[in-house]
Design a protein around this motif. Structure first.
Motif, PDB file in Angstrom:
ATOM      1  N   VAL A  72       0.859  -1.182   0.000  1.00 25.70           N
ATOM      2  CA  VAL A  72       0.000   0.000   0.000  1.00 25.70           C
ATOM      3  C   VAL A  72       0.894   1.230   0.000  1.00 25.70           C
ATOM      4  N   LEU A  73       0.665   2.128  -0.942  1.00 19.05           N
ATOM      5  CA  LEU A  73       1.509   3.307  -1.097  1.00 19.05           C
ATOM      6  C   LEU A  73       1.062   4.432  -0.171  1.00 19.05           C
ATOM      7  N   ASN A  74       1.964   5.314   0.123  1.00 17.95           N
ATOM      8  CA  ASN A  74       1.666   6.431   1.021  1.00 17.95           C
ATOM      9  C   ASN A  74       0.896   7.546   0.333  1.00 17.95           C
ATOM     10  N   GLU A  75       1.059   7.679  -0.970  1.00 14.84           N
ATOM     11  CA  GLU A  75       0.418   8.755  -1.709  1.00 14.84           C
ATOM     12  C   GLU A  75      -0.853   8.256  -2.387  1.00 14.84           C
ATOM     13  N   GLY A  76      -2.001   8.822  -1.981  1.00 18.77           N
ATOM     14  CA  GLY A  76      -3.258   8.487  -2.628  1.00 18.77           C
ATOM     15  C   GLY A  76      -3.751   7.079  -2.320  1.00 18.77           C
ATOM     16  N   ALA A  77      -4.912   6.752  -2.888  1.00 19.18           N
ATOM     17  CA  ALA A  77      -5.514   5.427  -2.705  1.00 19.18           C
ATOM     18  C   ALA A  77      -4.897   4.495  -3.736  1.00 19.18           C
ATOM     19  N   SER A  78      -3.691   4.045  -3.452  1.00 20.32           N
ATOM     20  CA  SER A  78      -2.923   3.271  -4.423  1.00 20.32           C
ATOM     21  C   SER A  78      -2.179   2.135  -3.741  1.00 20.32           C
ATOM     22  N   ALA A  79      -1.901   1.096  -4.517  1.00 24.93           N
ATOM     23  CA  ALA A  79      -1.104  -0.028  -4.031  1.00 24.93           C
ATOM     24  C   ALA A  79      -0.364  -0.618  -5.215  1.00 24.93           C
ATOM     25  N   THR A  80       0.787  -1.216  -4.945  1.00 23.14           N
ATOM     26  CA  THR A  80       1.557  -1.897  -5.980  1.00 23.14           C
ATOM     27  C   THR A  80       1.487  -3.398  -5.741  1.00 23.14           C
ATOM     28  N   TYR A  81       1.055  -4.122  -6.763  1.00 22.74           N
ATOM     29  CA  TYR A  81       0.971  -5.580  -6.681  1.00 22.74           C
ATOM     30  C   TYR A  81       2.156  -6.191  -7.423  1.00 22.74           C
ATOM     31  N   ARG A  82       2.774  -7.199  -6.807  1.00 16.59           N
ATOM     32  CA  ARG A  82       3.839  -7.958  -7.459  1.00 16.59           C
ATOM     33  C   ARG A  82       3.389  -9.399  -7.635  1.00 16.59           C
ATOM     34  N   ALA A  83       3.461  -9.892  -8.855  1.00 17.65           N
ATOM     35  CA  ALA A  83       3.038 -11.261  -9.157  1.00 17.65           C
ATOM     36  C   ALA A  83       4.006 -12.260  -8.548  1.00 17.65           C
ATOM     37  N   PRO A  84       3.522 -13.482  -8.246  1.00 19.08           N
ATOM     38  CA  PRO A  84       4.426 -14.525  -7.735  1.00 19.08           C
ATOM     39  C   PRO A  84       5.494 -14.865  -8.770  1.00 19.08           C
ATOM     40  N   ASN A  85       6.529 -15.554  -8.341  1.00 18.35           N
ATOM     41  CA  ASN A  85       7.672 -15.825  -9.211  1.00 18.35           C
ATOM     42  C   ASN A  85       7.413 -16.926 -10.234  1.00 18.35           C
ATOM     43  N   LYS A  86       6.315 -17.638 -10.083  1.00 17.99           N
ATOM     44  CA  LYS A  86       5.920 -18.628 -11.080  1.00 17.99           C
ATOM     45  C   LYS A  86       4.406 -18.571 -11.255  1.00 17.99           C
ATOM     46  N   VAL A  87       3.936 -19.105 -12.370  1.00 17.64           N
ATOM     47  CA  VAL A  87       2.500 -19.075 -12.645  1.00 17.64           C
ATOM     48  C   VAL A  87       1.775 -19.921 -11.609  1.00 17.64           C
ATOM     49  N   PRO A  88       0.827 -19.327 -10.836  1.00 17.19           N
ATOM     50  CA  PRO A  88       0.146 -20.094  -9.791  1.00 17.19           C
ATOM     51  C   PRO A  88      -0.892 -21.046 -10.375  1.00 17.19           C
ATOM     52  N   ALA A  89      -1.270 -22.013  -9.576  1.00 15.03           N
ATOM     53  CA  ALA A  89      -2.287 -22.977  -9.992  1.00 15.03           C
ATOM     54  C   ALA A  89      -3.643 -22.285 -10.139  1.00 15.03           C
ATOM     55  N   THR A  90      -4.573 -22.972 -10.797  1.00 11.68           N
ATOM     56  CA  THR A  90      -5.885 -22.401 -11.122  1.00 11.68           C
ATOM     57  C   THR A  90      -6.632 -21.808  -9.929  1.00 11.68           C
ATOM     58  N   PRO A  91      -6.663 -22.430  -8.760  1.00  4.65           N
ATOM     59  CA  PRO A  91      -7.436 -21.816  -7.671  1.00  4.65           C
ATOM     60  C   PRO A  91      -6.953 -20.418  -7.282  1.00  4.65           C
ATOM     61  N   TYR A  92      -5.705 -20.100  -7.597  1.00  5.07           N
ATOM     62  CA  TYR A  92      -5.140 -18.803  -7.239  1.00  5.07           C
ATOM     63  C   TYR A  92      -5.019 -17.860  -8.434  1.00  5.07           C
ATOM     64  N   ASN A  93      -5.413 -18.320  -9.607  1.00  2.00           N
ATOM     65  CA  ASN A  93      -5.183 -17.564 -10.823  1.00  2.00           C
ATOM     66  C   ASN A  93      -6.445 -17.536 -11.685  1.00  2.00           C
ATOM     67  N   PRO A  94      -7.056 -16.374 -12.011  1.00  2.00           N
ATOM     68  CA  PRO A  94      -6.473 -15.053 -11.794  1.00  2.00           C
ATOM     69  C   PRO A  94      -6.463 -14.629 -10.324  1.00  2.00           C
ATOM     70  N   VAL A  95      -5.552 -13.718 -10.012  1.00  2.00           N
ATOM     71  CA  VAL A  95      -5.422 -13.169  -8.672  1.00  2.00           C
ATOM     72  C   VAL A  95      -6.404 -12.006  -8.528  1.00  2.00           C
ATOM     73  N   ALA A  96      -7.188 -12.020  -7.449  1.00  2.00           N
ATOM     74  CA  ALA A  96      -8.170 -10.961  -7.205  1.00  2.00           C
ATOM     75  C   ALA A  96      -7.623  -9.991  -6.168  1.00  2.00           C
ATOM     76  N   VAL A  97      -7.390  -8.749  -6.577  1.00  2.00           N
ATOM     77  CA  VAL A  97      -6.976  -7.691  -5.653  1.00  2.00           C
ATOM     78  C   VAL A  97      -8.204  -6.833  -5.360  1.00  2.00           C
ATOM     79  N   SER A  98      -8.529  -6.669  -4.076  1.00  2.00           N
ATOM     80  CA  SER A  98      -9.739  -5.935  -3.700  1.00  2.00           C
ATOM     81  C   SER A  98      -9.432  -4.849  -2.692  1.00  2.00           C
ATOM     82  N   VAL A  99     -10.337  -3.870  -2.622  1.00  2.00           N
ATOM     83  CA  VAL A  99     -10.235  -2.767  -1.663  1.00  2.00           C
ATOM     84  C   VAL A  99     -11.642  -2.250  -1.390  1.00  2.00           C
TER      85      VAL A  99
END
Length: 426
Positions: A240-267
């Protein structure tokens, strides 16, 4: 004061806990939307009646007494030029028509209209004679029926727009890639007069969206988890960034399995009363580059792009860029009339071509000429899904069936190819 045109089931107007920007004095004029399909029309008179689009997306109901005489009512789909507009807009005719009783508009929204937003965050707006879009607050949301309903005192161009939303609405990322998510709001200015219930008073001019404050959102989550500062091997990480309503997402280092992919980012929005409003962005994690030629699968092929509009060339190789193509797996595609995102088929052989090679030195093409001089075509295509000039990125896929014709034995071999690429332009 930032007053939500947030269309809640309750009639009141809810607000975020903290405002960050003074209300603008006027809206942002836009050009008129161009027609986007055939208009529908129907004659309706003083007795009232209903007109609807064939797909049921939009319905207008005229109560008895709304019209003083028989009138041809029309609905024309047009480009959506409203700030924050989503989907198509519609031009209702006769333009400027006034009604003795308000006409009920029911707009059926689609799941894709909610990408990065929520039903409660949608509003309905009309474009005035000054080209400024005005958002109405007299709207009811029925989440079960997926409808927005409003009373229209007059006709103009009308649109669904987003009062609050998160960007990007969706994205595809390679393992380890990052993306910034931002939450925006439509500033607007409430002009409601409590002493005058005229619906025309319940409007606010629409302007360009602005980023919200960090304090106006809460509960950033990844696949429903509060990761904090933790990096999860399946879900990645969120800062979560300090400026504004913003966040930076970093993908995992390998393609995740189906239950985790696509990744849902919520707020969630921080609201004074009313229901909780949650936004979700779905991020698909996929290998940036992957090549399959026949039974051989190359997880990290070398990708070389050449763009000299109108020509696009893509070369995917098993070995390094400067290695000879002989005796290695490769896939090469060329587009002769490249215009950006879209599908380019080898059915148009004068401009598009695909060639593949295997480690035994055999080459496969999208067409061949047999021993009788007869030409045989195969079907393959190049699909470009991202063409970002600013970031110099092209993403796409090369897929289909290719053939090899042996001039000596006249044998024909068929091979399936599939190359997924995302690479920087030179």
């Amino acid at each position: 004061m930032v007053c939500g045109l947030l269309m809640l089931l309750a009639a009141s107007c809810q607000q975020p806990d903290k405002t960050t920007d003074p209300a603008p004095e006027s809206g942002t004029p836009t050009e008129l939307g161009q027609p986007m399909g055939a208009a529908v029309s129907k004659s309706i008179g003083p007795a009232g009646g209903t007109i609807a689009l064939p797909d049921g997306k939009l319905t207008l109901v005229f109560p008895a007494g709304a019209l003083s005489r028989e009138t041809t009512i029309s609905i024309q789909p047009i480009e959506n030029k409203a700030p924050g507009g989503t989907g198509l807009a519609y031009r209702f005719g006769p333009d400027g028509a006034q009604f003795a009783k308000p006409v009920q508009l029911t707009w059926r929204y689609r799941p894709e209209d909610l990408a990065g937003t929520a039903p409660e965050a949608l509003g309905i707006a009309f474009q005035g004679s000054d080209r400024v879009w005005m958002g109405t607050t007299n709207v009811t949301v029925d989440k079960n029926a997926r409808t927005l309903t409003a009373s229209l005192p007059h006709f103009s161009d009308w649109s669904i727009y987003e009062q609050y939303f998160m960007t990007p609405t969706e994205a595809a990322l390679a393992p380890g890639e990052t993306v910034q998510l931002d939450v925006f709001y439509q500033p607007g200015r409430r002009e409601a007069n409590p002493d005058r219930p005229d619906p025309d008073d319940l409007i606010t001019p629409l302007v360009e969206a602005r980023k919200m404050d960090r304090s106006q959102v809460k509960n950033w989550r990844v696949n429903g988890q509060d990761l904090g500062s933790r990096f999860d091997e399946n879900s990645g990480a969120l800062t979560v960034l300090n400026e504004g309503a913003s966040a930076t997402y970093r993908a995992p280092n390998k393609v995740p399995a189906t239950p985790y992919n696509p990744v849902a980012v919520s707020v969630e929005l921080v609201m004074k009363g009313g229901p909780q409003i949650q936004f979700v962005t779905n991020l698909t994690i996929a290998a940036a580059n992957e090549l399959t030629v026949g039974s051989r699968k190359i997880q990290t092929p070398t990708v070389t792009l050449t763009v000299a509009e109108p020509i696009l060339s893509v070369l995917m190789t098993e070995l390094a860029q400067d290695a000879p193509l002989a005796n290695q797996v490769y896939l090469s595609a060329g587009v002769g009339k490249f215009t950006g995102t879209g599908t380019y088929s080898t059915d148009d052989h004068d401009f598009n071509s695909i060639v593949a090679g295997t480690s035994d030195g055999t080459s496969y093409t999208d067409m061949y000429v047999d021993q009788f001089g007869v030409r045989h075509d195969t079907h393959a295509k190049i699909t470009v899904t991202e063409y970002n000039r600013a970031k110099k990125i092209i993403r796409g896929r090369i897929s289909g069936s290719l053939k090899h014709f042996d001039d000596h034995t006249y044998e024909v071999k068929t091979i399936q190819v599939d190359g997924v690429f995302r690479a920087a332009m030179p």
